[in-house]
Design an enzyme around this catalytic site. Structure first.
Site, PDB file in Angstrom:
ATOM      1  N   GLY A   1      -7.258 -79.936 -61.962  1.00 57.09           N
ATOM      2  CA  GLY A   1      -7.969 -80.788 -62.922  1.00 57.09           C
ATOM      3  C   GLY A   1      -7.352 -80.734 -64.309  1.00 57.09           C
ATOM      4  O   GLY A   1      -7.962 -81.211 -65.276  1.00 57.09           O
TER       5      GLY A   1
ATOM      6  N   LYS B   1      -9.922 -73.888 -49.280  1.00 55.77           N
ATOM      7  CA  LYS B   1      -9.097 -73.341 -50.372  1.00 55.77           C
ATOM      8  C   LYS B   1      -8.506 -71.974 -50.059  1.00 55.77           C
ATOM      9  O   LYS B   1      -7.640 -71.481 -50.780  1.00 55.77           O
ATOM     10  CB  LYS B   1      -9.944 -73.229 -51.660  1.00 55.77           C
ATOM     11  CG  LYS B   1     -10.697 -74.480 -52.073  1.00 55.77           C
ATOM     12  CD  LYS B   1      -9.764 -75.560 -52.560  1.00 55.77           C
ATOM     13  CE  LYS B   1     -10.459 -76.808 -53.054  1.00 55.77           C
ATOM     14  NZ  LYS B   1     -11.247 -76.670 -54.257  1.00 55.77           N
TER      15      LYS B   1
ATOM     16  N   ASP C   1     -15.740 -70.442 -61.875  1.00 52.97           N
ATOM     17  CA  ASP C   1     -14.797 -71.561 -61.796  1.00 52.97           C
ATOM     18  C   ASP C   1     -14.333 -71.755 -60.349  1.00 52.97           C
ATOM     19  O   ASP C   1     -14.445 -70.839 -59.522  1.00 52.97           O
ATOM     20  CB  ASP C   1     -13.586 -71.284 -62.706  1.00 52.97           C
ATOM     21  CG  ASP C   1     -12.782 -72.543 -63.020  1.00 52.97           C
ATOM     22  OD1 ASP C   1     -13.132 -73.636 -62.529  1.00 52.97           O
ATOM     23  OD2 ASP C   1     -11.796 -72.432 -63.768  1.00 52.97           O
ATOM     24  N   GLY C   2     -13.822 -72.918 -60.068  1.00 51.96           N
ATOM     25  CA  GLY C   2     -13.259 -73.221 -58.752  1.00 51.96           C
ATOM     26  C   GLY C   2     -11.797 -72.820 -58.675  1.00 51.96           C
ATOM     27  O   GLY C   2     -11.270 -72.135 -59.560  1.00 51.96           O
TER      28      GLY C   2
ATOM     29  N   THR D   1     -13.976 -75.767 -64.612  1.00 55.65           N
ATOM     30  CA  THR D   1     -13.806 -77.228 -64.561  1.00 55.65           C
ATOM     31  C   THR D   1     -13.588 -77.675 -63.118  1.00 55.65           C
ATOM     32  O   THR D   1     -12.954 -76.955 -62.344  1.00 55.65           O
ATOM     33  CB  THR D   1     -12.573 -77.628 -65.404  1.00 55.65           C
ATOM     34  OG1 THR D   1     -12.799 -77.221 -66.752  1.00 55.65           O
ATOM     35  CG2 THR D   1     -12.327 -79.129 -65.380  1.00 55.65           C
TER      36      THR D   1
ATOM     37  N   ASP E   1      -7.818 -74.223 -56.609  1.00 50.00           N
ATOM     38  CA  ASP E   1      -7.120 -75.086 -55.658  1.00 50.00           C
ATOM     39  C   ASP E   1      -6.667 -74.293 -54.444  1.00 50.00           C
ATOM     40  O   ASP E   1      -6.608 -74.824 -53.342  1.00 50.00           O
ATOM     41  CB  ASP E   1      -5.938 -75.761 -56.356  1.00 50.00           C
ATOM     42  CG  ASP E   1      -6.423 -76.623 -57.509  1.00 50.00           C
ATOM     43  OD1 ASP E   1      -7.254 -77.521 -57.254  1.00 50.00           O
ATOM     44  OD2 ASP E   1      -6.032 -76.381 -58.655  1.00 50.00           O
TER      45      ASP E   1
ATOM     46  N   THR F   1     -16.368 -78.651 -57.985  1.00 49.43           N
ATOM     47  CA  THR F   1     -17.225 -77.552 -57.526  1.00 49.43           C
ATOM     48  C   THR F   1     -18.028 -77.000 -58.702  1.00 49.43           C
ATOM     49  O   THR F   1     -19.232 -76.733 -58.582  1.00 49.43           O
ATOM     50  CB  THR F   1     -16.382 -76.443 -56.862  1.00 49.43           C
ATOM     51  OG1 THR F   1     -15.421 -77.049 -55.994  1.00 49.43           O
ATOM     52  CG2 THR F   1     -17.255 -75.494 -56.072  1.00 49.43           C
TER      53      THR F   1
ATOM     54  N   GLU G   1      -8.934 -72.679 -68.956  1.00 43.62           N
ATOM     55  CA  GLU G   1      -9.555 -71.867 -67.893  1.00 43.62           C
ATOM     56  C   GLU G   1      -9.055 -70.429 -67.973  1.00 43.62           C
ATOM     57  O   GLU G   1      -9.833 -69.472 -67.859  1.00 43.62           O
ATOM     58  CB  GLU G   1      -9.243 -72.468 -66.524  1.00 43.62           C
ATOM     59  CG  GLU G   1      -9.949 -73.800 -66.308  1.00 43.62           C
ATOM     60  CD  GLU G   1      -9.543 -74.514 -65.036  1.00 43.62           C
ATOM     61  OE1 GLU G   1     -10.278 -75.409 -64.619  1.00 43.62           O
ATOM     62  OE2 GLU G   1      -8.492 -74.197 -64.464  1.00 43.62           O
TER      63      GLU G   1
HETATM   64  C1  5RP Z   1      -9.212 -77.501 -62.752  1.00 43.27           C
HETATM   65  C2  5RP Z   1      -9.205 -76.454 -61.697  1.00 43.27           C
HETATM   66  C3  5RP Z   1     -10.241 -76.544 -60.635  1.00 43.27           C
HETATM   67  O1  5RP Z   1     -10.952 -75.358 -60.606  1.00 43.27           O
HETATM   68  C4  5RP Z   1      -9.570 -76.778 -59.323  1.00 43.27           C
HETATM   69  O2  5RP Z   1      -8.733 -77.920 -59.427  1.00 43.27           O
HETATM   70  C5  5RP Z   1     -10.589 -76.967 -58.198  1.00 43.27           C
HETATM   71  O3  5RP Z   1     -11.265 -78.169 -58.388  1.00 43.27           O
HETATM   72  P1  5RP Z   1     -12.338 -78.722 -57.383  1.00 43.27           P
HETATM   73  O4  5RP Z   1     -13.528 -77.835 -57.499  1.00 43.27           O
HETATM   74  O5  5RP Z   1     -12.599 -80.116 -57.878  1.00 43.27           O
HETATM   75  O6  5RP Z   1     -11.739 -78.703 -56.009  1.00 43.27           O
HETATM   76  O7  5RP Z   1      -8.410 -75.548 -61.673  1.00 43.27           O
HETATM   77  O8  5RP Z   1      -8.115 -77.392 -63.614  1.00 43.27           O
END
Ligand code: 5RP
Length: 226
Positions: free
Chosen positions: A100, A124, A84-85, A31, A87, A34, A106
């Protein structure tokens, strides 16, 4: 050298993640902004996969809008890859996630997958987790008590709001964002906080760490393996 924007770096790593997708299989999809780039990159090759297991309502809607089948996690066995991305990600592949608010699903899809491929721009990458406020999904009646437990560790927890009201996750719970922590032992920290009554999921991903990180940098996509 032309400087790429953060958005362009996200596009680059979203596209680079395609090479980890196994033809004919179901892919785990995270989610965030990214991952949205990854979903967009997946759309033109969607006929080469069976579909996806998604970690949020938002990603499910985006996948389905692009014609990609979404399976319930209980309908499938182990996935070969979860994309997945994050923070924050450190040099061992440990991450903070949940910006998110999708951290619980996740972590579930990550746990169901053999390999976690993290896609992130270089902002990051950190030495020690904890600068980004740590998201923690909490059952509403435990919010105050869990906040006090973080205070005892030196963390300042605030309830995440959306349009002035406590944010409600896809699972019907709330999110605490905790500032002021330096998480030097991610494995131990995750194990401890996860057993506090009322905590659904802590946003430290150490037991479900990344095996690979595709990091978007000024000089292109770097592949880190852990
Ligand atoms: C959502 C997450 C996202 O992977 C994290 O917040 C990174 O988001 P972005 O790609 O918008 O920087 O953990 O719960």
């Amino acid at each position: 050298m032309t400087m790429l924007s953060q958005d362009e770096l996200k596009t680059l790593v979203g596209q680079a993640a395609l090479r980890y997708v196994v033809p004919g299989e179901i892919v785990g999809v995270g989610t965030g902004s990214t991952v949205n780039k990854f979903i967009d990159a997946l759309a033109p090759v969607k006929d080469s996969i069976r579909g996806a297991v998604s970690s949020s309502v938002a990603s499910t809607e985006r996948l389905r809008a692009l014609g990609i089948a979404v399976f319930d996690a209980n309908e499938v066995d182990e996935l070969s890859v979860y994309i997945d991305g994050a923070d924050e990600i450190d040099g061992r592949g440990f991450m903070v996630k949940g910006g998110g608010a999708a951290l619980t699903r996740e972590k579930i899809v990550a746990a169901q997958s053999r390999r976690f491929v993290c896609i992130a721009d270089e902002s990051k990458l950190v030495d020690t987790l904890g600068t980004f406020p740590l998201p923690v999904e909490v059952i509403p009646m435990a919010v105050k008590r869990v906040a006090r437990q973080f205070a005892a560790l030196g963390g300042a927890a605030t309830l995440r709001l959306k349009e002035g009201q406590p944010l409600v996750t896809d699972n019907g719970q709330h999110i605490l964002d905790v500032r002021g922590l330096a998480i030097s032992d991610p494995l131990g920290f995750e194990s401890e906080v996860n057993q506090w009554p009322g905590v659904v999921t802590v946003g430290v991903f150490a037991h479900q760490k990344a095996q690979v990180c595709l990091l978007g940098t000024a000089s292109g996509v770097k592949t880190l393996e852990f």
